[in-house]
Design an enzyme around this catalytic site. Structure first.
Site, PDB file in Angstrom:
ATOM      1  N   ARG A 107       0.816  -1.212   0.000  1.00 55.90           N
ATOM      2  CA  ARG A 107       0.000   0.000   0.000  1.00 55.90           C
ATOM      3  C   ARG A 107       0.849   1.262   0.000  1.00 55.90           C
ATOM      4  NH1 ARG A 107      -5.339  -0.988   1.979  1.00 55.90           N
ATOM      5  NH2 ARG A 107      -5.483  -3.242   2.098  1.00 55.90           N
ATOM      6  N   THR A 108       1.793   1.318   0.922  1.00 57.25           N
ATOM      7  CA  THR A 108       2.624   2.513   1.024  1.00 57.25           C
ATOM      8  C   THR A 108       3.440   2.696  -0.251  1.00 57.25           C
ATOM      9  OG1 THR A 108       2.726   2.147   3.392  1.00 57.25           O
ATOM     10  CG2 THR A 108       4.286   3.712   2.502  1.00 57.25           C
ATOM     11  N   LYS A 132      25.176 -10.144  -0.859  1.00 51.94           N
ATOM     12  CA  LYS A 132      26.557 -10.163  -1.345  1.00 51.94           C
ATOM     13  C   LYS A 132      27.518  -9.553  -0.340  1.00 51.94           C
ATOM     14  CE  LYS A 132      24.813  -9.449  -5.952  1.00 51.94           C
ATOM     15  NZ  LYS A 132      24.208  -8.190  -6.348  1.00 51.94           N
ATOM     16  N   ARG A 157      11.627   2.239   3.229  1.00 54.31           N
ATOM     17  CA  ARG A 157      10.983   1.575   4.357  1.00 54.31           C
ATOM     18  C   ARG A 157      11.883   0.448   4.821  1.00 54.31           C
ATOM     19  NH1 ARG A 157       5.370   1.278   5.503  1.00 54.31           N
ATOM     20  NH2 ARG A 157       4.877  -0.310   7.033  1.00 54.31           N
ATOM     21  N   HIS A 186       6.682   6.952  11.049  1.00 56.82           N
ATOM     22  CA  HIS A 186       6.068   6.814   9.728  1.00 56.82           C
ATOM     23  C   HIS A 186       5.447   8.176   9.409  1.00 56.82           C
ATOM     24  CE1 HIS A 186       4.357   5.168   6.250  1.00 56.82           C
ATOM     25  NE2 HIS A 186       3.419   4.396   6.730  1.00 56.82           N
TER      26      HIS A 186
END
Ligand SMILES: [Zn+2]
Lengths: 150, 302
Positions: free
Chosen positions: B49-50, B78, B99, B127
């Site tokens: 959604r975000t 890696k 995020r 947030h």
């Protein structure tokens, strides 16, 4: 400076008015290299201000700013006296730094400082107790809850 | 504003400016152009959604995006350091939207790279774009942010959305009513913050009372996650008692709006959807305007 206390050191540093029981803690935290110099730890000495206090004396030792900051964090209220030729030349109360870098480990396991090679940074807040706030994860801790290493 | 990392960094003036710009973008009064601008959407933790919301925001302004999603297919495997990954990506793009489950990751990223960084959620910490779109939704529906009565229900302990919203709304003299099971009640540090700011609040550990609901301008419902409970039985017990239904809205003020950050589970009955109080889908749409405003300010588009 008025009172001439029994002064077992000629040149060096006296850390006085350490809250009783914290003296050994301060000494360990300073993490000084082993030395041949004289060093005294006084425990549970009587104090007008604190009731009981601890005190540390170091011959031929000058503290760095970083060390002074750590003392302020764990023994807020302590005083630092510089001794030269048996006389006290300077006496100051330790000042809480606004920001402490590198010496505090963040207790939050999800914090970036515990995931990546990032130097910690804590904001210092004083409201009765000394509190520190992580610059990264923004969590607040009492100073007794964090690990400090020099 | 160079980055958007935490609500704590924003002044009331900056918040109001972002809200104004979001509104101008929505009305078409300002049309930012992000042509030839490229945003890196780095989602080290999935949140469709975000991510879609930011992706839409960028593309609505003729901008472009590149997307990295999940952790396992990235350079982490890696052995490349996080800082190196970020610095490389910063060479290709104009803005990083990130995020991560790691708290403080976005703050650190902003210190490593020379381009703007937007925090799209860092673990339990912040947030800010969600908090800003919530403020935008409140302002848009109430015509003001000042002196509102706000009810917040659900998981008030772990919900970072709730913490940011409370902190932000306290700048505008809000009064709060908190509804939650005892063990999910609002944390001590937030209560101390409210006491310091002399903000009035009440806590309730039972289901939302119709009488209290009738005083509110905004009711913000959050989901109660099953994972927070020690046993499934404990969850089942709470689940039934924290559910907003159409019936409970029978005596509310006409201006009341029900907000929810979505996705919902059982705490918000679908029979609320066709009432005039439901606002959660528009709230999601508002998120796009707010994110357009944020990107615009950070990339100097106005
Ligand atoms: Zn931290």
């Amino acid at each position: 400076m008025g009172k001439k206390a029994i002064n077992p050191i000629k040149n060096g540093t006296v850390i006085d008015h350490i809250p009783a029981g914290k003296g050994k803690n301060v000494w360990e935290m300073l993490n000084l290299p082993s030395s041949e110099e004289k060093m005294f730890l006084g425990k549970n000495l009587s104090s007008e201000k604190l009731g009981k206090k601890d005190m540390l004396m170091f011959e031929n030792l000058e503290l760095s700013l970083k060390q002074l900051n750590v003392i302020a964090l764990i023994a807020f209220g302590a005083t630092i006296s510089i001794i030269k030729d048996g006389e006290i030349t300077r006496k100051d109360q330790v000042i809480l730094p606004e920001l402490v870098e590198k010496v505090i480990t963040c207790p939050n396991p999800k914090c970036i400082t515990n995931e990546e090679d990032v130097a910690t940074k804590f904001e210092v807040l004083e409201n009765g107790d000394v509190e520190v706030k992580c610059h990264y994860c923004e969590k607040k801790y009492l100073i007794g809850e964090v690990k400090i290493k020099m | 504003m160079k980055n958007l990392i935490s609500m704590r960094d924003l002044s009331k003036e900056e918040i109001l400016y972002l809200l104004k710009l979001a509104s101008q973008i929505e009305k078409g009064e300002v049309n930012p152009d992000m042509q030839r601008r490229l945003a890196a959407l780095l989602f080290f933790e999935p949140s469709t959604r975000t991510m879609f919301s930011f992706d839409t925001a960028m593309k609505r302004m003729n901008g472009n995006t590149i997307v990295m999603s999940g952790t396992k297919d990235t350079s982490a495997k890696k052995g490349e350091s996080f800082a190196d990954t970020l610095q490389t990506i910063a060479q290709y793009t104009d803005i990083i939207i990130m995020r991560s489950p790691i708290e403080g990751a976005a703050r650190y990223a902003s210190e490593v790279v020379g381009i703007p960084v937007v925090n799209a959620g860092d673990g339990a910490n912040q947030h800010p774009t969600q908090a800003l779109l919530d403020l935008y939704s409140i302002q848009k529906t109430q015509g003001t942010l000042e002196n509102l009565k706000i009810g917040i229900a659900g998981d008030l302990r772990f919900g970072r959305t709730v913490h940011s919203l409370v902190q932000a709304m306290s700048l505008f003299g809000a009064k709060f009513k908190f509804f939650s099971p005892t063990f999910l009640s609002i944390p001590k540090n937030i209560k101390e913050f409210l006491h310091e700011k002399k903000i009035r609040f009440n806590e309730f550990d039972e289901d939302m009372d119709i009488k209290i609901l009738s005083e509110l301008d905004i009711l913000y419902v959050t989901r109660i996650q099953k994972e927070r409970f020690a046993s499934p039985e404990d969850y089942e017990k709470v689940k039934g008692s924290y559910c907003l239904t159409k019936e409970m809205l029978s005596h509310v003020k006409p201006n009341l709006k029900v907000l929810h950050p979505l996705p919902r589970v059982d705490e918000l009955s679908s029979d609320v959807d066709d009432t005039k109080y439901a606002y959660y889908f528009q709230q999601a749409q508002n998120g796009v305007y707010m994110r357009q405003a944020i990107i615009t300010i950070l990339l100097g588009g106005v």
